[in-house]
Structures are given as C-alpha cells and as structure tokens.
Design a protein around this motif. Sequence first.
Motif, PDB file in Angstrom:
ATOM      1  N   UNK A  33       0.625  -1.262   0.157  1.00 56.27           N
ATOM      2  CA  UNK A  33       0.249   0.064  -0.062  1.00 56.27           C
ATOM      3  C   UNK A  33       1.037   1.281  -0.041  1.00 56.27           C
ATOM      4  N   UNK A  34       0.672   2.285  -0.862  1.00 52.40           N
ATOM      5  CA  UNK A  34       0.802   3.407  -0.943  1.00 52.40           C
ATOM      6  C   UNK A  34      -0.111   4.461  -0.520  1.00 52.40           C
ATOM      7  N   UNK A  35       0.462   5.656  -0.056  1.00 56.87           N
ATOM      8  CA  UNK A  35      -0.682   6.736   0.432  1.00 56.87           C
ATOM      9  C   UNK A  35       0.023   8.047   0.755  1.00 56.87           C
ATOM     10  N   UNK A  36      -0.869   9.010   1.092  1.00 58.73           N
ATOM     11  CA  UNK A  36      -0.534  10.278   1.536  1.00 58.73           C
ATOM     12  C   UNK A  36      -1.250  10.790   2.592  1.00 58.73           C
ATOM     13  N   UNK A  37      -0.774  11.325   3.687  1.00 55.75           N
ATOM     14  CA  UNK A  37      -1.314  12.017   4.781  1.00 55.75           C
ATOM     15  C   UNK A  37      -1.037  13.379   4.935  1.00 55.75           C
ATOM     16  N   UNK A  38      -1.838  13.969   5.769  1.00 62.00           N
ATOM     17  CA  UNK A  38      -1.481  15.441   5.770  1.00 62.00           C
ATOM     18  C   UNK A  38      -1.681  15.903   7.392  1.00 62.00           C
ATOM     19  N   UNK A  39      -0.946  17.031   7.629  1.00 64.79           N
ATOM     20  CA  UNK A  39      -0.946  17.496   9.040  1.00 64.79           C
ATOM     21  C   UNK A  39      -0.989  18.940   9.071  1.00 64.79           C
ATOM     22  N   UNK A  40      -2.156  19.552   9.391  1.00 61.64           N
ATOM     23  CA  UNK A  40      -2.248  20.860   9.597  1.00 61.64           C
ATOM     24  C   UNK A  40      -1.839  21.462  10.860  1.00 61.64           C
ATOM     25  N   UNK A  41      -1.591  22.779  10.928  1.00 60.82           N
ATOM     26  CA  UNK A  41      -1.061  23.343  12.162  1.00 60.82           C
ATOM     27  C   UNK A  41      -2.128  23.060  13.366  1.00 60.82           C
ATOM     28  N   UNK A  42      -1.550  22.541  14.395  1.00 63.56           N
ATOM     29  CA  UNK A  42      -2.509  22.610  15.719  1.00 63.56           C
ATOM     30  C   UNK A  42      -3.353  21.100  15.505  1.00 63.56           C
ATOM     31  N   UNK A  52      -3.756   0.456  -2.837  1.00 62.32           N
ATOM     32  CA  UNK A  52      -3.258  -0.941  -2.651  1.00 62.32           C
ATOM     33  C   UNK A  52      -2.309  -1.049  -3.998  1.00 62.32           C
ATOM     34  N   UNK A  53      -1.682  -2.303  -3.856  1.00 61.35           N
ATOM     35  CA  UNK A  53      -0.954  -3.006  -4.944  1.00 61.35           C
ATOM     36  C   UNK A  53      -1.740  -3.262  -6.047  1.00 61.35           C
ATOM     37  N   UNK A  54      -2.910  -3.620  -5.903  1.00 58.94           N
ATOM     38  CA  UNK A  54      -3.919  -4.002  -6.789  1.00 58.94           C
ATOM     39  C   UNK A  54      -4.882  -2.832  -7.345  1.00 58.94           C
TER      40      UNK A  54
END
Length: 122
Positions: A33-42, A52-54
């Motif tokens: 699996x590959x992906x993206x996460x994010x974090x905003x201030x606070x 996923x690979x599929x």
Amino acid sequence: QVQLVESGGGLVQPGGSLRLSCAASGSMFSINTMGWYRQAPGKQRELVATITGGGITNYKESVAGRFTISRDNAKNTVNLQMNSLKPEDTAIYYCYCNTRRTLLPPTWNDYWGQGTQVTVSS
C-alpha cells in the motif's frame, strides 16, 4: 533500505490544482500500500488517500471527488492530483508506503517521506 522523496508542493489559490509526487528508492523490497497523509497546524495527522498494490483506493471523505491518487508500480512512484483546492487543505503532506523485504525471512516495514508543504490561499 527504502527512502521516499516527495515533490510538487507549493502555494496555490483556492480552486487551483497541485500534483504531488513521491518516489521510493532502495533495493530488495516490493511495495504494497502507498498513500498520502497530511497534518495541519495544531491538528493531528490524518489520512488523505491510499492505494493498494491491486489499485484499490480509499479517500478521506472531504477530498473524495477532488483528489485522485495513482501509482506506477514499475517506477515505484505514487501521485496525488489535487483539484478544486480549498484553504482547509493547507497542510504538510506526507508520502507513505508499506513494503515487503524480498530477502528471507520476509519482513514488513512502513516508511514516511519528509513532507511537502501545500498552502491554499488568496
């Protein structure tokens, strides 16, 4: 063993678009699996999208229909096309991948990129 390098972040006006890219490098591994996460201030880090690979995708509800995640298995890259960007999308975006070592015994590991800043503002 595995390194993730991100690119494509920047400043964009509301309604604009950005394309994030992440390339995995190393040896003796295969990516699940590959992906993206994010974090905003606070705020806490949150899932944006995974694939996923599929080719099965999963999106955070607030970005579904605006963002598209894709991958190139031959190049070990994952992309995030972000359209109709909103100010609330402003955050540091982190690339993620889960890998399997091709040597015996097989092991599973999680890797994270260094993060790329996305700012949506007039």
